[in-house]
Scaffold this motif. Sequence first.
Motif, PDB file in Angstrom:
ATOM      1  N   PRO A   2     -40.627  40.860   2.201  1.00  0.00           N
ATOM      2  CA  PRO A   2     -41.279  41.999   1.518  1.00  0.00           C
ATOM      3  C   PRO A   2     -40.323  42.809   0.651  1.00  0.00           C
ATOM      4  CG  PRO A   2     -41.160  42.357   3.911  1.00  0.00           C
ATOM      5  CD  PRO A   2     -40.669  40.974   3.668  1.00  0.00           C
ATOM      6  N   LEU A   3     -39.012  42.808   1.034  1.00  0.00           N
ATOM      7  CA  LEU A   3     -38.066  43.662   0.297  1.00  0.00           C
ATOM      8  C   LEU A   3     -36.688  43.007   0.256  1.00  0.00           C
ATOM      9  CD1 LEU A   3     -37.317  46.476  -0.977  1.00  0.00           C
ATOM     10  CD2 LEU A   3     -36.731  47.219   1.354  1.00  0.00           C
ATOM     11  N   TYR A   4     -36.063  43.063  -0.940  1.00  0.00           N
ATOM     12  CA  TYR A   4     -34.690  42.569  -1.100  1.00  0.00           C
ATOM     13  C   TYR A   4     -33.817  43.693  -1.655  1.00  0.00           C
ATOM     14  CZ  TYR A   4     -36.542  37.806  -0.567  1.00  0.00           C
ATOM     15  OH  TYR A   4     -37.149  36.669  -0.095  1.00  0.00           O
ATOM     16  N   ASP A   5     -32.522  43.610  -1.463  1.00  0.00           N
ATOM     17  CA  ASP A   5     -31.615  44.562  -2.119  1.00  0.00           C
ATOM     18  C   ASP A   5     -31.617  44.319  -3.627  1.00  0.00           C
ATOM     19  OD1 ASP A   5     -29.239  44.389   0.616  1.00  0.00           O
ATOM     20  OD2 ASP A   5     -30.899  45.792   0.219  1.00  0.00           O
ATOM     21  N   VAL A   6     -31.573  43.020  -4.008  1.00  0.00           N
ATOM     22  CA  VAL A   6     -31.573  42.677  -5.441  1.00  0.00           C
ATOM     23  C   VAL A   6     -32.504  41.487  -5.664  1.00  0.00           C
ATOM     24  CG1 VAL A   6     -30.204  41.884  -7.423  1.00  0.00           C
ATOM     25  CG2 VAL A   6     -29.164  43.432  -5.750  1.00  0.00           C
ATOM     26  N   ILE A   7     -33.313  41.573  -6.690  1.00  0.00           N
ATOM     27  CA  ILE A   7     -34.084  40.421  -7.167  1.00  0.00           C
ATOM     28  C   ILE A   7     -33.540  40.030  -8.540  1.00  0.00           C
ATOM     29  CG2 ILE A   7     -36.302  39.778  -8.236  1.00  0.00           C
ATOM     30  CD1 ILE A   7     -37.727  40.954  -5.861  1.00  0.00           C
ATOM     31  N   ILE A   8     -33.255  38.734  -8.697  1.00  0.00           N
ATOM     32  CA  ILE A   8     -32.848  38.182 -10.000  1.00  0.00           C
ATOM     33  C   ILE A   8     -34.073  37.458 -10.544  1.00  0.00           C
ATOM     34  CG2 ILE A   8     -31.290  36.568 -11.177  1.00  0.00           C
ATOM     35  CD1 ILE A   8     -29.791  38.847  -9.878  1.00  0.00           C
ATOM     36  N   VAL A   9     -34.517  37.859 -11.715  1.00  0.00           N
ATOM     37  CA  VAL A   9     -35.656  37.178 -12.346  1.00  0.00           C
ATOM     38  C   VAL A   9     -35.093  36.118 -13.294  1.00  0.00           C
ATOM     39  CG1 VAL A   9     -37.751  37.432 -13.740  1.00  0.00           C
ATOM     40  CG2 VAL A   9     -36.982  39.320 -12.264  1.00  0.00           C
ATOM     41  N   GLY A  10     -35.356  34.837 -12.989  1.00  0.00           N
ATOM     42  CA  GLY A  10     -34.855  33.752 -13.834  1.00  0.00           C
ATOM     43  C   GLY A  10     -33.841  32.906 -13.083  1.00  0.00           C
ATOM     44  N   GLY A  11     -34.237  31.677 -12.779  1.00  0.00           N
ATOM     45  CA  GLY A  11     -33.357  30.770 -12.014  1.00  0.00           C
ATOM     46  C   GLY A  11     -32.668  29.765 -12.905  1.00  0.00           C
ATOM     47  N   GLY A  12     -32.102  30.266 -14.021  1.00  0.00           N
ATOM     48  CA  GLY A  12     -31.267  29.408 -14.863  1.00  0.00           C
ATOM     49  C   GLY A  12     -29.821  29.529 -14.417  1.00  0.00           C
ATOM     50  N   GLY A  13     -28.905  28.973 -15.229  1.00  0.00           N
ATOM     51  CA  GLY A  13     -27.501  29.028 -14.844  1.00  0.00           C
ATOM     52  C   GLY A  13     -27.015  30.453 -14.638  1.00  0.00           C
ATOM     53  N   HIS A  14     -27.352  31.331 -15.572  1.00  0.00           N
ATOM     54  CA  HIS A  14     -26.861  32.713 -15.467  1.00  0.00           C
ATOM     55  C   HIS A  14     -27.447  33.418 -14.238  1.00  0.00           C
ATOM     56  CE1 HIS A  14     -25.222  33.310 -19.768  1.00  0.00           C
ATOM     57  NE2 HIS A  14     -25.420  32.018 -19.581  1.00  0.00           N
ATOM     58  N   GLY A  15     -28.733  33.210 -13.989  1.00  0.00           N
ATOM     59  CA  GLY A  15     -29.364  33.865 -12.840  1.00  0.00           C
ATOM     60  C   GLY A  15     -28.807  33.358 -11.535  1.00  0.00           C
ATOM     61  N   LEU A  16     -28.642  32.047 -11.426  1.00  0.00           N
ATOM     62  CA  LEU A  16     -28.127  31.450 -10.185  1.00  0.00           C
ATOM     63  C   LEU A  16     -26.667  31.843  -9.963  1.00  0.00           C
ATOM     64  CD1 LEU A  16     -29.841  27.974 -10.619  1.00  0.00           C
ATOM     65  CD2 LEU A  16     -30.347  29.638  -8.796  1.00  0.00           C
ATOM     66  N   ALA A  17     -25.903  31.900 -11.047  1.00  0.00           N
ATOM     67  CA  ALA A  17     -24.493  32.322 -10.916  1.00  0.00           C
ATOM     68  C   ALA A  17     -24.434  33.773 -10.454  1.00  0.00           C
ATOM     69  CB  ALA A  17     -23.775  32.149 -12.248  1.00  0.00           C
ATOM     70  N   THR A  18     -25.323  34.591 -10.989  1.00  0.00           N
ATOM     71  CA  THR A  18     -25.362  36.011 -10.583  1.00  0.00           C
ATOM     72  C   THR A  18     -25.636  36.123  -9.082  1.00  0.00           C
ATOM     73  OG1 THR A  18     -26.218  36.638 -12.774  1.00  0.00           O
ATOM     74  CG2 THR A  18     -26.496  38.237 -10.988  1.00  0.00           C
ATOM     75  N   ALA A  19     -26.623  35.377  -8.609  1.00  0.00           N
ATOM     76  CA  ALA A  19     -26.980  35.430  -7.184  1.00  0.00           C
ATOM     77  C   ALA A  19     -25.829  34.942  -6.315  1.00  0.00           C
ATOM     78  CB  ALA A  19     -28.232  34.582  -6.938  1.00  0.00           C
ATOM     79  N   TYR A  20     -25.172  33.869  -6.757  1.00  0.00           N
ATOM     80  CA  TYR A  20     -24.056  33.295  -5.984  1.00  0.00           C
ATOM     81  C   TYR A  20     -22.921  34.308  -5.850  1.00  0.00           C
ATOM     82  CZ  TYR A  20     -19.951  30.430  -4.935  1.00  0.00           C
ATOM     83  OH  TYR A  20     -18.793  29.938  -4.384  1.00  0.00           O
ATOM     84  N   TYR A  21     -22.525  34.932  -6.973  1.00  0.00           N
ATOM     85  CA  TYR A  21     -21.399  35.870  -6.910  1.00  0.00           C
ATOM     86  C   TYR A  21     -21.780  37.158  -6.187  1.00  0.00           C
ATOM     87  CZ  TYR A  21     -18.865  32.756 -10.054  1.00  0.00           C
ATOM     88  OH  TYR A  21     -18.229  31.663 -10.607  1.00  0.00           O
ATOM     89  N   LEU A  22     -23.056  37.579  -6.288  1.00  0.00           N
ATOM     90  CA  LEU A  22     -23.500  38.761  -5.522  1.00  0.00           C
ATOM     91  C   LEU A  22     -23.210  38.531  -4.043  1.00  0.00           C
ATOM     92  CD1 LEU A  22     -26.956  39.875  -6.982  1.00  0.00           C
ATOM     93  CD2 LEU A  22     -25.015  41.383  -6.510  1.00  0.00           C
TER      94      LEU A  22
END
Length: 404
Positions: free
Chosen positions: A19-39
Motif C-alpha cells: 500500500p505504501l513505499y518510501d519511494v516509487i520510481i515510475v519507469g522500468g528502463g535503464g535509468h529507473g532500474l539504476a535509480t532503484a538499485y542505487y537507492l
Amino acid sequence: SLSHHENWQRMWRTPTPKPLYDVIIVGGGGHGLATAYYLAKEFGVTNVAVVEKGWLGGGNTARNTTIVRSNYLWDESAQLYEHAMKLWEGLSQDLNYNVMYSPRGVYNLCHTLQDMRDAERRVSANRLNGIDGELLDTRQVETEIPYLDCSKHTRYPIMGATVQRRGGVARHDAVAWGYARGADALGVDLLQNTEVIGFRKQDGVVIGVETTKGFIGAKRVGVVTAGNSGHMAKLAGFRLPIESHPLQALVSEPIKPIIDSVIMSNAVHGYISQSDKGDLVIGAGIDGYNGYGQRGSYPTIEHTLQAIVEMFPVLSRVRMNRQWGGIVDTSPDACPIISKTPVPNLFFNCGWGTGGFKATPGSGHVFAASLAKGEMHPLAKPFAIERFHTGALIDEHGAAAVAH
Ligand SMILES: Cc1cc2nc3c(=O)[nH]c(=O)nc-3n(C[C@H](O)[C@H](O)[C@H](O)COP(=O)(O)OP(=O)(O)OC[C@H]3O[C@@H](n4cnc5c(N)ncnc54)[C@H](O)[C@@H]3O)c2cc1C
Ligand SMILES: CSCC(=O)[O-]
C-alpha cells in the motif's frame, strides 16, 4: 529438451504492490532500474517500487545503439557523463552481471575547418575535466579505420577526428537485467505491466500514484519515463520543454569483423559500430515530426544508409536485417532535466533525448542520491527545470553526436 529450461531460477520476483513505499520510481528502463538499485544499495532506501507499464527494459533501453562515451563540451555535462563512465568501468563486478562494456574507441569525424576547431576545443575541454580525448589528422584516421573513405573525392572529405578510447559500447539488455536483479535482491519491488495513469495529491503534495492496478502510496515519486515524460508532466499538472520524436536504428546481416570501434559523423550524419555477432549497428538523427510510434519514416532510413555508404563504400551491398524506432525526449539544449518539479515530493529525470543510454549508471546514481535526500545531487543541480526560465542553458547540440 525442456527440462533444463525448467530449472532456470527467475532473476526477480513478481510481487504484489504494497500500500505504501518510501519511494516509487515510475519507469522500468535503464535509468529507473539504476535509480532503484542505487537507492537500495548506496543510500539504504529499500522500501522502493519500480512501476513499469510494459516489461522491464522494453523502452529506449532495448532500442538504442549502445554507444557509451563522456566527451561532452561543457563542464556540467562532461562531469555527469564521466561520472557514468567511471561507474561503467566497474559495473559488471558491482552487479556480478556481465554488462559487456567494451572500450573500443569512439571517433567523431571532422569534415570542415570549423569541425576541426570545434573538435580541438572539445578535446581540450575534456582534458581539463580529466576526460581522455585525442585529436587525429586524416592520416591517423585512415590508419586506424581502414575501410573508411578518407580520399579527397568524397562529398565531405575527412580532415580529422576526435577519439575517446575509453568510449565504446555496452550491452543494453544486460544493463537493465543486471540492475533489475540487483535491485530485486535488495528488496525493491519491480511491478511490471502496471501503468501510472495519475498522481494523487493531498494539499498539492504528491502522496502516491494511480495505476491500472489501483492506487499505490509513496512518500516521494521519481519519474523516469524518457519519451513519455511530457505526458507524465501533464498528468502531474505542469509542462516540460520536451519534444518526443522517433529515433531509428538498423542492424545489418552479420558479416565478418570489419569495424572494431564506433564511428560517428555529424555532417554526413550517421554512425556505425559492429556488434560481437557481426551485425552492423547503424543510426542517425531523429525524424523531424513529434511521435510516440516507436518507428520512423523511410526518408530517414534512406538518408541514414546514404551516410553510411558515403563513409564506407565497401558496405554498399550489405543487406539490412531489421529497423526499429524509439521515442526520444529531446530538450532545447540537448541536455537532461534532473529536477524537483512544481509539485512537492515529485521529481523528474528525463530529457536525455538521443543520448541517455551512456548516462544510465550516472543518472541512476545521481537521481537516487537526490530522492534519498530530497535535495538535488550537486551533479544534477545544473540540470534543473528552472534553467529554461533563467536562461542558464547548457547547449550540447555539438556533442550530441547526431545533431537533432
Ligand atoms: C534508436 C535509438 C538509439 C539510441 N542510441 C543511443 C546510444 O547509442 N547511446 C546513448 O547514450 N543513447 C542512445 N539512445 C538514447 C537512450 O536510449 C535513452 O536516452 C535512454 O535509454 C532513456 O532512458 P531509459 O533507459 O530509462 O528509457 P526507457 O528504457 O525508455 O525507459 C522508460 C520506461 O518508462 C516506461 N513508462 C512510460 N510511461 C509510463 C507510465 N505511464 N507508467 C509506467 N511506466 C511508464 C516505459 O515503458 C519505459 O520502459 C538511443 C535511443 C534510441 C531510440
Ligand atoms: C544515438 S547517438 C549515440 C551517442 O549519443 O553517442
